[in-house]
Write an enzyme that holds these catalytic residues in place. Sequence first.
Site, mmCIF file in Angstrom:
data_model
loop_
_atom_site.group_PDB
_atom_site.id
_atom_site.type_symbol
_atom_site.label_atom_id
_atom_site.label_comp_id
_atom_site.label_asym_id
_atom_site.label_seq_id
_atom_site.Cartn_x
_atom_site.Cartn_y
_atom_site.Cartn_z
ATOM 1 N N HIS A 54 38.369 -15.552 2.650
ATOM 2 C CA HIS A 54 37.748 -14.719 3.683
ATOM 3 C C HIS A 54 37.024 -13.544 3.024
ATOM 4 C CE1 HIS A 54 41.638 -12.740 3.088
ATOM 5 N NE2 HIS A 54 41.264 -11.699 3.819
ATOM 6 N N HIS A 56 37.229 -10.164 3.123
ATOM 7 C CA HIS A 56 37.746 -8.822 2.805
ATOM 8 C C HIS A 56 37.567 -8.501 1.321
ATOM 9 C CE1 HIS A 56 40.448 -8.684 6.632
ATOM 10 N NE2 HIS A 56 39.224 -8.238 6.854
ATOM 11 N N ASP A 58 39.224 -7.154 -0.942
ATOM 12 C CA ASP A 58 40.264 -7.435 -1.938
ATOM 13 C C ASP A 58 40.368 -8.931 -2.263
ATOM 14 O OD1 ASP A 58 41.325 -7.518 0.778
ATOM 15 O OD2 ASP A 58 43.305 -7.811 -0.105
ATOM 16 N N HIS A 59 39.465 -9.723 -1.698
ATOM 17 C CA HIS A 59 39.438 -11.164 -2.002
ATOM 18 C C HIS A 59 38.119 -11.603 -2.630
ATOM 19 C CE1 HIS A 59 43.249 -11.947 0.204
ATOM 20 N NE2 HIS A 59 42.902 -10.767 0.690
ATOM 21 N N HIS A 112 43.194 -13.709 11.272
ATOM 22 C CA HIS A 112 43.067 -12.517 10.417
ATOM 23 C C HIS A 112 41.600 -12.081 10.406
ATOM 24 C CE1 HIS A 112 44.052 -9.811 7.118
ATOM 25 N NE2 HIS A 112 43.105 -10.348 6.375
ATOM 26 N N ASP A 131 45.058 -14.576 3.531
ATOM 27 C CA ASP A 131 45.841 -13.612 4.310
ATOM 28 C C ASP A 131 46.236 -14.179 5.671
ATOM 29 O OD1 ASP A 131 45.509 -11.913 2.201
ATOM 30 O OD2 ASP A 131 44.256 -10.450 3.259
ATOM 31 N N HIS A 169 48.764 -12.170 -1.176
ATOM 32 C CA HIS A 169 49.448 -10.915 -1.546
ATOM 33 C C HIS A 169 50.924 -11.123 -1.860
ATOM 34 C CE1 HIS A 169 46.273 -8.017 -0.225
ATOM 35 N NE2 HIS A 169 45.929 -9.011 0.574
HETATM 36 FE FE FE Z 1 43.978 -9.196 1.578
HETATM 37 ZN ZN ZN Z 2 42.377 -9.831 4.305
#
Ligand code: FE
Ligand code: ZN
Length: 239
Positions: A54, A56, A58-59, A112, A131, A169
């Site tokens: 996805h 975001h 942090d990905h 999400h 996530d 995570h």
């Molecule tokens: Fe994340």
């Molecule tokens: Zn995420």
Amino acid sequence: MKIEIIKCLQDNYSYLIIDEKNKSACVVDPSEASPIINFIENKKIKLECILNTHHHYDHIGGNIELKNKYDCDVVVFEGDQSRIPGANINVVDNQIWKKNNFEAKIFHIPGHTTGHIAFYFFKEKKIFTGDTLFSLGCGRIFEGTYEQMFNSLNKIKKLPKNTEIYCGHEYTLQNSNFCLENDSKNLKLQKKIVKIKEKLKKKLPTIPTILGDEIECNIFLKTNSLESFTKLRDLKDNF
Ligand code: FE
Ligand code: ZN
């Protein structure tokens, strides 16, 4: 096919899926480029693809640097290409995506985010859930609905019980406290928590987790009604 777990940022995991014969790899959700570069340069592995679950940050944070350096493909859900940097291969729900020896079925699992996908390497029985499904938890609902998230988790639940789950995570310990509070008599859960704590004490990841264990221990997979799922998700947001 070998999976290498790469710790990124605070508590993110990126995963290298390595074809040892061809010395090539795909990376799932590179939060940042440098830990990936360090690993593959060291092992003399060629990076072929980035697989993003996805959009975001942090990905996807390492996408552009990795793409510029290795000229790799960036595989994303077709609706998300405009918000994932470097995206050049679009995939859709239920599609089989294939490149050389890498072959995965795509699951669209919104909740999400609206464009969240999982990569299911069916021959190896490994799924990368980003996530959406965590060990003993599930992702927060940011863009989708409770019903979408509930249905997405149910899709994953139908896979073979021995499927290995690789999530985005290291949230397992925090998640376990919530499960325990709502399911305190679950012996299997109690045993799993002992193992989780042992791993974390040795600074080891608690990932992968096994689907069969999650079905028995993860309160978000144990619940069978949308109503109770919704209640639990709300409780967890304020836990
Ligand atoms: Fe994340
Ligand atoms: Zn995420």
